[in-house]
Design a protein around this motif. Structure first.
Motif, PDB file in Angstrom:
ATOM      1  N   ASN A 176     -10.780 -10.604   6.071  1.00 32.92           N
ATOM      2  CA  ASN A 176     -11.918 -10.935   6.931  1.00 32.92           C
ATOM      3  C   ASN A 176     -12.313  -9.698   7.733  1.00 32.92           C
ATOM      4  OD1 ASN A 176     -10.177 -10.786   9.185  1.00 32.92           O
ATOM      5  ND2 ASN A 176      -9.563 -12.928   8.901  1.00 32.92           N
ATOM      6  N   ILE A 177     -13.267  -9.864   8.655  1.00 30.87           N
ATOM      7  CA  ILE A 177     -13.782  -8.707   9.406  1.00 30.87           C
ATOM      8  C   ILE A 177     -12.673  -8.027  10.219  1.00 30.87           C
ATOM      9  CG2 ILE A 177     -15.304  -8.111  11.378  1.00 30.87           C
ATOM     10  CD1 ILE A 177     -17.080  -8.524   9.111  1.00 30.87           C
ATOM     11  N   ASN A 178     -11.698  -8.822  10.700  1.00 30.98           N
ATOM     12  CA  ASN A 178     -10.693  -8.276  11.625  1.00 30.98           C
ATOM     13  C   ASN A 178      -9.437  -7.732  10.955  1.00 30.98           C
ATOM     14  OD1 ASN A 178     -12.201  -8.890  13.965  1.00 30.98           O
ATOM     15  ND2 ASN A 178     -11.659 -11.051  13.640  1.00 30.98           N
ATOM     16  N   LEU A 179      -9.107  -8.245   9.790  1.00 36.50           N
ATOM     17  CA  LEU A 179      -7.852  -7.839   9.148  1.00 36.50           C
ATOM     18  C   LEU A 179      -7.980  -7.914   7.629  1.00 36.50           C
ATOM     19  CD1 LEU A 179      -4.760  -7.168   9.513  1.00 36.50           C
ATOM     20  CD2 LEU A 179      -4.371  -9.623   9.267  1.00 36.50           C
ATOM     21  N   GLN A 180      -7.494  -6.864   6.980  1.00 39.05           N
ATOM     22  CA  GLN A 180      -7.509  -6.863   5.511  1.00 39.05           C
ATOM     23  C   GLN A 180      -6.150  -6.393   4.981  1.00 39.05           C
ATOM     24  OE1 GLN A 180      -9.928  -4.105   6.750  1.00 39.05           O
ATOM     25  NE2 GLN A 180     -10.973  -5.830   7.728  1.00 39.05           N
ATOM     26  N   PHE A 181      -5.947  -6.601   3.697  1.00 39.28           N
ATOM     27  CA  PHE A 181      -4.783  -6.046   3.008  1.00 39.28           C
ATOM     28  C   PHE A 181      -5.285  -5.183   1.858  1.00 39.28           C
ATOM     29  CE2 PHE A 181      -3.007  -9.515   5.320  1.00 39.28           C
ATOM     30  CZ  PHE A 181      -1.768  -9.028   5.720  1.00 39.28           C
ATOM     31  N   LEU A 182      -4.634  -4.041   1.686  1.00 39.62           N
ATOM     32  CA  LEU A 182      -5.004  -3.196   0.555  1.00 39.62           C
ATOM     33  C   LEU A 182      -4.579  -3.905  -0.713  1.00 39.62           C
ATOM     34  CD1 LEU A 182      -3.902   0.398   1.660  1.00 39.62           C
ATOM     35  CD2 LEU A 182      -6.228  -0.543   1.548  1.00 39.62           C
ATOM     36  N   LYS A 183      -5.488  -3.996  -1.660  1.00 39.90           N
ATOM     37  CA  LYS A 183      -5.154  -4.606  -2.948  1.00 39.90           C
ATOM     38  C   LYS A 183      -5.297  -3.567  -4.044  1.00 39.90           C
ATOM     39  CE  LYS A 183      -6.437  -9.391  -1.983  1.00 39.90           C
ATOM     40  NZ  LYS A 183      -5.159 -10.093  -2.117  1.00 39.90           N
ATOM     41  N   LYS A 184      -4.332  -3.613  -4.961  1.00 39.50           N
ATOM     42  CA  LYS A 184      -4.422  -2.775  -6.153  1.00 39.50           C
ATOM     43  C   LYS A 184      -4.810  -3.697  -7.303  1.00 39.50           C
ATOM     44  CE  LYS A 184      -1.600   0.629  -8.562  1.00 39.50           C
ATOM     45  NZ  LYS A 184      -0.246   1.208  -8.610  1.00 39.50           N
ATOM     46  N   VAL A 185      -5.938  -3.404  -7.939  1.00 48.25           N
ATOM     47  CA  VAL A 185      -6.426  -4.229  -9.054  1.00 48.25           C
ATOM     48  C   VAL A 185      -6.278  -3.392 -10.320  1.00 48.25           C
ATOM     49  CG1 VAL A 185      -8.435  -5.457  -9.978  1.00 48.25           C
ATOM     50  CG2 VAL A 185      -8.116  -5.292  -7.485  1.00 48.25           C
TER      51      VAL A 185
END
Ligand code: SAM
Length: 211
Positions: A176-185
Motif C-alpha cells: 500500500n502507500i505506506n508500506l511495501q515489500f520488495l518482490k522478485k518475480v
C-alpha cells in the motif's frame, strides 16, 4: 576527495555490513558519484543512510535500497533492462556498469531532463530515457531480461510480466502507500515464481496500473 572518502565509507558501512556481497554491484557503487545526482543544496548529505528529496515530491532512494534491489536483480553483462521510475538517474547509473543497455522511464518531464544531465556528467552511453507511464512498460523495446520498478506499486502489473523475457527477473516494491515489500518475480519456462524480500517505503507509482 571529500566525497570519495564519504563514498568509500558508505560502501563499507551501509552496504557491505548489510549483506551486499556481489562484487560487481559494490564496484559500481564505488564508481558512481552520488553527489552528482542530488540537488546542489543537499550535496553534503549525498552519502547519508537515507533517501533525499529531488523535487516534485520525489526522492532519490537510500543507497542500501538501491544496492539490495540491484543485487536481487542479478544483473548480467548482456542484459537489456527496463527501469520504471528514473528519478535522479542514480539507479540507472549504477546499472549502467553492470548490463548492456537500460531503458529508463519517468513520468515527470523535468526529472527526466535532470536525470539525463546527471547521466551525461558520468559519460554513460548505455542509458536511454523514455518519458511516459512506466506502468504500461515499453512494448517497442521488449522483451526485457530485467525489469526494476523503483516506485511503490499496488500489484505486480501483468503487462510488465508479459514484457519480461523467459528466464527474466523483475524487482518491484508491492504494497500500500505506506508500506511495501520488495518482490522478485522470475519467469522460468513461462512459469512465474514470486519471492518476498525486505520491507520498504517508496513514493507511489502513478499510472494506468499503479495508484
Ligand atoms: N530510481 C530513482 C533514482 O535512482 O533516483 C528513484 C526513483 S523515485 C523513488 C520514483 C520515481 O518514479 C519518481 O521520479 C516518480 O516520478 C517516478 N514514477 C512514478 N510513477 C511513474 C510511472 N507510472 N512511470 C514512470 N515513472 C514514474
Amino acid at each position: 576527495m571529500y566525497y570519495d572518502k564519504l563514498r568509500t565509507e558508505m560502501v563499507n558501512d551501509q552496504l557491505k555490513t548489510r549483506g551486499i556481497t556481489n562484487e560487481y554491484v559494490i564496484e559500481s557503487f564505488e564508481k558512481v558519484k552520488r553527489e552528482l545526482f542530488v540537488p546542489e543544496n543537499l550535496k553534503n548529505m549525498a552519502y547519508n543512510d537515507s533517501p533525499l528529496p529531488i523535487g516534485f515530491k520525489q526522492t532519490i532512494s537510500q543507497p542500501y535500497i538501491v544496492a539490495i534491489m540491484t543485487q536481487l536483480l542479478n544483473p548480467e553483462k548482456e542484459n537489456i533492462v527496463l527501469e520504471v521510475g528514473t528519478g535522479s538517474g542514480y539507479q540507472a547509473a549504477i546499472l549502467s556498469y553492470l548490463v548492456k543497455r537500460i531503458y529508463s522511464m519517468e513520468r515527470i518531464r523535468e526529472l527526466r531532463i535532470e536525470a539525463q544531465n546527471n547521466i551525461k556528467k558520468h559519460n554513460i552511453k548505455n542509458v536511454f530515457f523514455i518519458q511516459g507511464d512506466g506502468t504500461i512498460g515499453a512494448s517497442q523495446y521488449e522483451p526485457f531480461d530485467r525489469i526494476i520498478v523503483t516506485a511503490a506499486s499496488p500489484k505486480v502489473p501483468q503487462i510488465l510480466v508479459d514484457q519480461l523475457s523467459d528466464n527474466g527477473i523483475m524487482i518491484i516494491p508491492v504494497g500500500n502507500i505506506n508500506l511495501q515489500f520488495l518482490k522478485k518475480v522470475e519467469k522460468k519456462d513461462g512459469e512465474i515464481i514470486i519471492t518476498d524480500y525486505d520491507a520498504c517505503r517508496f513514493v507511489p507509482l502513478i499510472g494506468k496500473n499503479g495508484f
